[in-house]
Design an enzyme around this catalytic site. Structure first.
Site, mmCIF file in Angstrom:
data_model
loop_
_atom_site.group_PDB
_atom_site.id
_atom_site.type_symbol
_atom_site.label_atom_id
_atom_site.label_comp_id
_atom_site.label_asym_id
_atom_site.label_seq_id
_atom_site.Cartn_x
_atom_site.Cartn_y
_atom_site.Cartn_z
ATOM 1 N N GLY A 1 28.043 19.053 -80.228
ATOM 2 C CA GLY A 1 28.899 18.416 -81.245
ATOM 3 C C GLY A 1 30.370 18.391 -80.862
ATOM 4 O O GLY A 1 31.230 18.264 -81.728
ATOM 5 N N LYS B 1 46.261 12.950 -78.605
ATOM 6 C CA LYS B 1 46.756 14.284 -78.985
ATOM 7 C C LYS B 1 48.132 14.563 -78.388
ATOM 8 O O LYS B 1 49.000 15.103 -79.065
ATOM 9 C CB LYS B 1 45.731 15.344 -78.564
ATOM 10 C CG LYS B 1 44.440 15.260 -79.394
ATOM 11 C CD LYS B 1 43.344 16.107 -78.793
ATOM 12 C CE LYS B 1 42.078 16.090 -79.643
ATOM 13 N NZ LYS B 1 40.915 16.668 -78.936
HETATM 14 N N1 HSE Z 1 35.944 15.231 -78.677
HETATM 15 C C1 HSE Z 1 37.035 16.085 -78.978
HETATM 16 C C2 HSE Z 1 37.101 17.168 -77.891
HETATM 17 C C3 HSE Z 1 36.831 16.713 -80.324
HETATM 18 O O1 HSE Z 1 36.146 17.289 -77.121
HETATM 19 O O2 HSE Z 1 38.108 17.856 -77.788
HETATM 20 C C4 HSE Z 1 38.021 17.484 -80.845
HETATM 21 O O3 HSE Z 1 39.120 16.664 -81.050
#
Ligand code: HSE
Length: 400
Positions: free
Chosen positions: A182, A200
């Protein structure tokens, strides 16, 4: 009693409902009020889940309900999340979101509406999963000029790179495992091509410098090209390959970038492994601090969202000031930045590489037909000019 609504009952949304119930007493104590989920918006039904009695399919039911004072947005994607969040704020409801794309694209505008309406737009979970980084940047590191923010900002890619380096697992097997756990985005390209980390670092750089950094302006390179051969060279150098996001002030300019980077063991990010993220911040007086923790996953991310819900409840009627103006920050050209580069070319080009780059260091990882070397410190622009003369099989930027 405060009533809230959760938009999206996926991995994070269902985690939020669970966190609120598992830690009900502690959360009530800290928020100084009971918090009840009144609605959960989702297109689907969940007949086997007690949440079903709260499920609604029509957002207007939530938007128009004056009893709902905080909305959690965990749907992901910009549309319709943006319209829903904007309407909620305009109607005087606070919003807590984990949606990095929404925040990176519309953060400045949504913060402005929240300020006008004396509510809050909070997004702790949008960067670094469970790691507190947004609140520290806004509320703790306020005495310093931020000179640099560099981080491992994507759990999926860090998980993949760690598995490849430690266990020799293939890229696709490691990605599949990250998806099963997940961690990965619905479209894993967003992880492996660096787009998620790019959103980010856009958020962090915007917050650090108080202006709008458009993520489209950020040079972004992912990890999908990294192979076991590159990992062998990294091992030979005593280095690790990490996908790093950087926002850095150089003179009066700011530059930002996402790319795989070779780190040696002097770098505090060297041993950040698996799904963990870490964000290193350098202040002009503070020096260096680093934030570390689970960067993705249901509960760490949900915990960060719920921490925002608690903050929103504690500040009902008051806006927590966040400096992020919609004025665009023009990023500096990455070509001006100097560093060393690791390069692989066919072994027949060894002499040419030596001629072009001068004082190079050969790295022998025992790969037949390959000549691997590190360049001296040069600018990206110089590197690009020289590299045009070679058949570069791989270039990885170095941080040492
Ligand atoms: N897909 C993102 C990660 C989820 O792997 O960091 C968290 O933002």
């Amino acid at each position: 009693m405060i009533k809230i609504a959760v938009l999206g009952y996926g991995t994070v949304g269902s985690g939020v409902v669970e966190v609120l119930s598992t830690n009900y007493e502690k959360i009530t104590q800290r928020a100084r009020q009971e918090i009840e989920v009144k609605y959960v918006l989702d297109l689907r039904d969940f007949p086997e889940d007690p949440v079903q009695e709260k499920i609604v399919h029509d957002y207007s039911v939530i938007a128009k309900d004056p009893e709902v004072s905080v909305i959690v947005e965990t749907m992901g994607g910009v549309n319709p999340a943006y319209e829903f969040v904007k309407e909620a704020l305009e109607r005087g409801k606070s919003v807590c979101t984990s949606n990095k794309e929404l925040v990176a694209r519309h953060g400045a505008e949504l913060l402005e509406i929240a300020k006008e309406k004396k509510v809050n737009f909070l997004f702790e979970a949008s960067v670094g999963g469970g790691i507190p980084i947004i609140r520290p940047l806004n509320q703790s590191l306020t005495a310093d000029e931020i000179q640099e923010i560099t981080g491992i900002l994507n759990g999926t890619t860090n998980y993949i790179l760690t598995k490849m380096a430690r266990e020799g697992v293939s890229f696709s097997k490691a990605l599949k495992e990250a998806q099963e756990k997940g961690y990965a985005e619905r479209n894993p390209e967003a992880d492996v091509e660096g787009f998620d980390a790019c959103r980010k670092i856009a958020i962090l750089t915007s917050l650090a410098y108080g202006m709008q950094v458009d993520y489209e302006d950020i040079y972004t390179e992912g990890i999908s090209n990294i192979t076991d051969v590159d990992i062998s060279y990294a091992r030979e150098m005593g280095a690790s390959i990490k996908l790093l996001g950087t926002g850095r002030k150089v003179g009066q300019k700011v530059y930002a970038m996402i790319s795989p980077m070779l780190l040696n063991s002097d770098n505090p990010l060297f041993s950040v492994n698996d799904v963990f993220n870490a964000i290193f911040v350098r202040g002009n007086l503070l020096g260096d601090v680093m934030f570390y923790g689970a960067g993705a996953g249901k509960y760490p991310t949900a915990s960060a969202v719920v921490s925002d819900v608690v903050d929103a409840v504690k500040h009902l009627g008051t806006n927590i000031m966040t400096i992020w103006s919609s004025q665009k920050l023009e990023l500096a050209d990455k070509g001006e930045v100097s560093r060393r580069f690791f390069v692989r070319v066919p072994s027949a080009q060894e002499n040419k590489a030596r001629e072009l780059f001068g004082d190079i260091q050969e790295i022998d990882a025992g790969i037949l037909g390959d000549f691997g070397f590190t360049t001296p410190f040069i600018t990206e622009k110089e590197y690009e000019e020289k590299a045009k003369e070679l058949n570069v099989r791989r270039m990885i930027r170095m941080d040492f």
